[in-house]
Design an enzyme around this catalytic site. Sequence first.
Site, mmCIF file in Angstrom:
data_model
loop_
_atom_site.group_PDB
_atom_site.id
_atom_site.type_symbol
_atom_site.label_atom_id
_atom_site.label_comp_id
_atom_site.label_asym_id
_atom_site.label_seq_id
_atom_site.Cartn_x
_atom_site.Cartn_y
_atom_site.Cartn_z
ATOM 1 N N ASP A 1 0.882 -1.162 0.000
ATOM 2 C CA ASP A 1 0.000 0.000 0.000
ATOM 3 C C ASP A 1 0.927 1.221 0.000
ATOM 4 O OD1 ASP A 1 -2.047 1.781 0.059
ATOM 5 O OD2 ASP A 1 -3.010 1.001 1.859
HETATM 6 C C1 BGC Z 1 -4.808 3.621 0.317
HETATM 7 C C2 BGC Z 1 -5.009 2.645 -0.819
HETATM 8 C C3 BGC Z 1 -4.866 3.372 -2.132
HETATM 9 C C4 BGC Z 1 -3.512 4.027 -2.181
HETATM 10 C C5 BGC Z 1 -3.243 4.772 -3.472
HETATM 11 C C6 BGC Z 1 -3.538 4.437 0.168
HETATM 12 O O1 BGC Z 1 -3.538 5.493 1.073
HETATM 13 O O2 BGC Z 1 -4.792 2.924 1.532
HETATM 14 O O3 BGC Z 1 -6.272 2.051 -0.714
HETATM 15 O O4 BGC Z 1 -5.047 2.488 -3.186
HETATM 16 O O5 BGC Z 1 -3.407 4.966 -1.119
HETATM 17 O O6 BGC Z 1 -3.978 5.932 -3.540
#
Ligand code: BGC
Length: 765
Positions: free
Chosen positions: A275
Amino acid sequence: MKRIIVGFAAMCFATVMHAQNNAPQLRADNIDEVVSAMTLDEKVRILVGTGMPGVDVGMPVVGSTRSLVPGAAGTTYPIPRLGIPAIVLSDGPAGLRIDPKRDFYSKTYYCTWFPIGTCLASSWNTELVEQVGKAIGEEVRDYGADVLLAPGNNIHRNPLCGRNFEYYSEDPILSGNIAAAYILGIQKNGVGTSLKHFAFNNQETNRMGNDAQVSQRAAREIYLKAFEIPVKKAQPWTIMSSYNKVNGTFTSERYDLLTTILRDEWGFKGAVMTDWFGGKNRAANVMAGNDMIQPGLPFDPDSIKAGLNDGRITEQALNRNVRRILELIVKTPRFKGQANNDNPDLQGHAKVTREAATEGITLLKNEDGTLPFGKRIKNVAVYGSTSYDILAGGSGSGSVNTSYTISLIEGLRNNGYTSDPAILETYRDFIQAFQAEARKKQTSWFDTPPHAGEFLPAADSLKMQAARNDAAIITIGRNAGEGGDRHRDLFYLNDTERQMITNICEAFHKAGKKVVVLLNIDGVIETASWKDIPDAILLPWQCGQEGGNSMADVISGARYPSGKLPMTFPIQVEDHLSSKNIPLNAPQVRPTVGQKETGEQTNLIDYTRYEEGIYVGYRYFDTFQKNVSYPFGYGLSYTTFNFSDPTVKADENTVTVSVTITNTGNAVGKEVAEVYVTAPKGAVEKPAQELKAFAKTRELKPGESQTLTMTIDKADLASFNEKQSAWVVDSGTYTFKIGASSRDIKGSATAKLSGMKQKVHNVLK
Ligand code: BGC
């Protein structure tokens, strides 16, 4: 000497040129050759993304990757020498999240905002969710993205998780099957998905550091089961590991999670990415099988190199991860040179979301046929600020840049109703004043925008409004978003909301008129203390940009509700066993890049004990016979259904359950058959019943019947025995109860099954 140097330099140049000219160009069938031709630097570099546009952490800009699809969350690292393009990774899940406008262009790039995950799951309709996925995937493809960072599939462990709206259910069978359908739909377009957040990301408070302390059994039966189903049924192209730790170690650093379970046991074939800015120890990430570090920090490539130099990373693991990234790249439209037309069928998709939302809308109460309004009602008094300023979805990466949203007021008008203009004016002024203030406070797109809240209409106005309108609608709104959990107080109605419902109902009831409460909410709220007051309660959740139309379609009777709750509505939030161990008054901890380890461990921030084990949601309430406000799987219809002939047939490996459902009322409708299984006693304690299968009828006209047949793999009846590290199906009599909710069992049948056992790895300790 000089000649020798010049000669050597020329030789090197010639070698480089030769290599460049003859460097293999990536194809689907020469990945190993390309891996062998990559320099160490290139291999290391491709493991790390190219930074996140808009988040400046000092990541050098790589070529024109940031303008491939402006507003995307990141890309992979390109190596033009070897014909390796950058591919674009962009959020989800309620639609494609990209910038709607681009510098120097008048053309717009708006996307469709579909219903939140919870609303989709409320449809209990996998075919419908696949259609939604298909439409979202078309936008991903048409706007030139390659992988949608969705679906979000963490279990609703507790109603207060701030991101539950993106997720599906408290039950892994429902979550897993809805996620599988969504993935299948998206990937039909030749683009990928990233099933996230793997796993145990069940709270947002300190999500980048919290340690989920969970038993092997609860991990396997509840939290991982939700991922196992879509991995096996839909093979997402990628999986996103979660920010948090599990049992002491970051998920992105756990070989047992990302390799032993995910690949060896479940057969996952794709790539795993972190993530965004997640994980800490890059060597551990690489070795665990977390193939890609996204979106990358400036020091990530050096950390990986250091790991290679001191032996913490093996060359074999490096090559393996590089190979998986290349295997992903060769599948994408960008690699295949498929041009994007930047012209998705937004009008067609508006119809998809409008229709899909109506199936997620759940009718909680409908006394004396209050709904549908039909032609009986003409003038409606509409209260509640979110009736006018709809919440289409939650905030953060799960929000979508859409060109418009339809409010309830517009939806009602489109369905032929007149809403009271004087009330509208009052709300317009109230909301405008609020918004002017709120806009000043909101500093980033990431902050959950507050909505205006409520005020109490004056008693004398109410009396007149009740006299001149045929019915009233009151909308209660709640919003949430990424990075923070819901505060306990927001689970309950505040005094103004409570009083507003009471006063409006009193005034309208005195005038002999009905009142409908509509819940435009992101997650479960308290209903037990006030549900007796209005005549009808409709739960549309946050149901996308066409929300007002979808709600009004159901209110009018042009469509009908067929949603069922994908979670329990408890009486108090504290009734959930998990509430002993969740941040009830969540400090709104925001993720910070490169968060410091303090050494000090605070309960619910640094670690959270999943003491409730497998007793999540109805597994707890039904086993311990606790009262609830609305049970799991509950939802009314405009008609009535009869369930008949429940039958169960079992052979060596499968159980087939069937039931006939007949529409016995006067309106069209759809009904869901929910199969709950009570297993015989065995070595481990079991919940009273567990959902093992479900199916929804087609639209049934009054008098029409449909027989639904569902198959269950016998292996899926197993409980996880930690002592034996095995899934065990105990031999004995199994009861298959078919219900319209977990507490409304319509019929059952039993089958005697022989036992079976499947040993798995003793991991995640
Ligand atoms: C989130 C993800 C997301 C990623 C990219 C993160 O803060 O937890 O779900 O896909 O950012 O934006």
